[in-house]
Motif scaffolding. Structure first.
Motif, short mmCIF file in Angstrom:
data_model
loop_
_atom_site.label_atom_id
_atom_site.label_comp_id
_atom_site.label_asym_id
_atom_site.label_seq_id
_atom_site.Cartn_x
_atom_site.Cartn_y
_atom_site.Cartn_z
N GLU A 278 -66.51 -28.80 -50.51
CA GLU A 278 -67.22 -29.33 -49.36
C GLU A 278 -68.66 -28.79 -49.31
O GLU A 278 -68.96 -27.74 -49.88
CB GLU A 278 -66.53 -28.91 -48.05
CG GLU A 278 -65.07 -29.30 -47.94
CD GLU A 278 -64.86 -30.71 -47.45
OE1 GLU A 278 -65.87 -31.40 -47.18
OE2 GLU A 278 -63.68 -31.11 -47.31
N SER B 275 -62.11 -25.54 -40.42
CA SER B 275 -63.19 -26.50 -40.29
C SER B 275 -64.54 -25.82 -40.51
O SER B 275 -64.65 -24.59 -40.48
CB SER B 275 -63.17 -27.13 -38.90
OG SER B 275 -63.54 -26.16 -37.91
N GLU B 276 -65.57 -26.65 -40.68
CA GLU B 276 -66.92 -26.12 -40.83
C GLU B 276 -67.31 -25.28 -39.61
O GLU B 276 -67.85 -24.17 -39.75
CB GLU B 276 -67.91 -27.26 -41.03
CG GLU B 276 -69.36 -26.80 -41.16
CD GLU B 276 -70.31 -27.94 -41.47
OE1 GLU B 276 -71.51 -27.67 -41.69
OE2 GLU B 276 -69.86 -29.10 -41.51
N ASP C 245 -65.43 -23.65 -37.50
CA ASP C 245 -64.68 -22.39 -37.46
C ASP C 245 -65.24 -21.39 -38.46
O ASP C 245 -65.38 -20.19 -38.16
CB ASP C 245 -63.20 -22.64 -37.75
CG ASP C 245 -62.48 -23.31 -36.59
OD1 ASP C 245 -63.03 -23.29 -35.47
OD2 ASP C 245 -61.38 -23.85 -36.81
#
Length: 244
Positions: free
Chosen positions: A52, A225-226, A228
């Motif tokens: 990612e 997630s990004e 977090d």
């Protein structure tokens, strides 16, 4: 710490294609033996099949590396880092990278228990720490025997010593956080001294807080997630800034 800055002219090289580009950084060579390095805000896990781009993590990695390089320099451990240019770009000494990385293990986890099942229980503490070498190759790095490295002329004992000195400095600096492991790329400077040429950041280590929660790329491996990950890495950055 007041960030070191470098002349803006050093950043103008980014208008041309990089001389070297990998998964996590781009590099432009300069005529004076230095280079401009731009971090690519990518996170990747081969084991967990995840790749990612998380924009804010590039700045966070360089924030951490800048502080770590300063602490290592104070302890006499040489890094290639010279100074920051912008949020994700820095100036460094150019030292050619070998095709292998150096990993220091304080705790048996990750590849240790995955590749060598039954040899050590998860969480086993290594005293002294284990230093190992992985040949960098896609899709997954592979362990390489030290004798192969010696046969290519690598000063393995000096690399080993540098890795352990780095471990001691980082362990002390990050305390009471628990440094489980980390990886480095070491090169050899013209004076034959090993020099750390890779970044030092939560992208290349395993680090736990006082409750055992991850503050590193294990968050990404676990599917965080990004938002977090960025939030947890800000907690880590506050800690290291307060540690001086």
């Amino acid at each position: 710490m007041t960030p070191h800055t470098t002349p803006l002219a050093d950043a103008t090289v980014k208008v041309r294609p990089p001389d070297v580009e990998g998964r996590s950084k781009r590099l432009w060579l300069l005529d004076d033996g230095t280079c401009v390095v731009e971090l690519i805000p990518s996170l990747r896990s081969f084991t967990h099949e995840r790749d990612e781009i998380f924009r804010e993590t590039g700045r966070q990695r360089l924030d951490f590396y800048e502080l770590a390089a300063q602490r290592l320099a104070q302890a006499g451990v040489r890094t290639a880092y010279r100074g920051r240019i912008d949020e994700i770009t820095y100036l460094a000494d150019y030292v050619p990278a070998p095709p292998f990385e150096v990993i220091v293990k304080n705790v048996a986890t990750g590849s240790t228990t995955r590749k060598y099942p039954g040899l050590f229980p998860e969480g086993h503490r290594f005293t002294p720490p284990v230093v190992k070498y992985d040949f960098r190759i896609d899709p997954e790095d592979q362990p390489i025997a030290e004798d192969y490295l010696r046969a290519t002329g690598v000063a393995v004992e000096r690399f080993h010593e540098t890795a352990l000195r780095c471990n001691a400095v980082l362990t002390d600096w990050l305390s009471p956080l628990d440094l489980w492991d980390f990886c480095l790329v070491l090169g050899t400077a013209p004076d034959e001294v090993p020099v750390i040429i890779s970044e030092i950041s939560p992208d290349c280590m395993r680090l736990r807080d006082e409750h055992g929660a991850a503050l590193d790329k294990d968050l990404f491996r676990a599917g965080a997630s990004e938002d977090d990950i960025v939030a947890r890495w800000e907690v880590l950055l506050r800690h290291v800034r307060n540690n001086g």
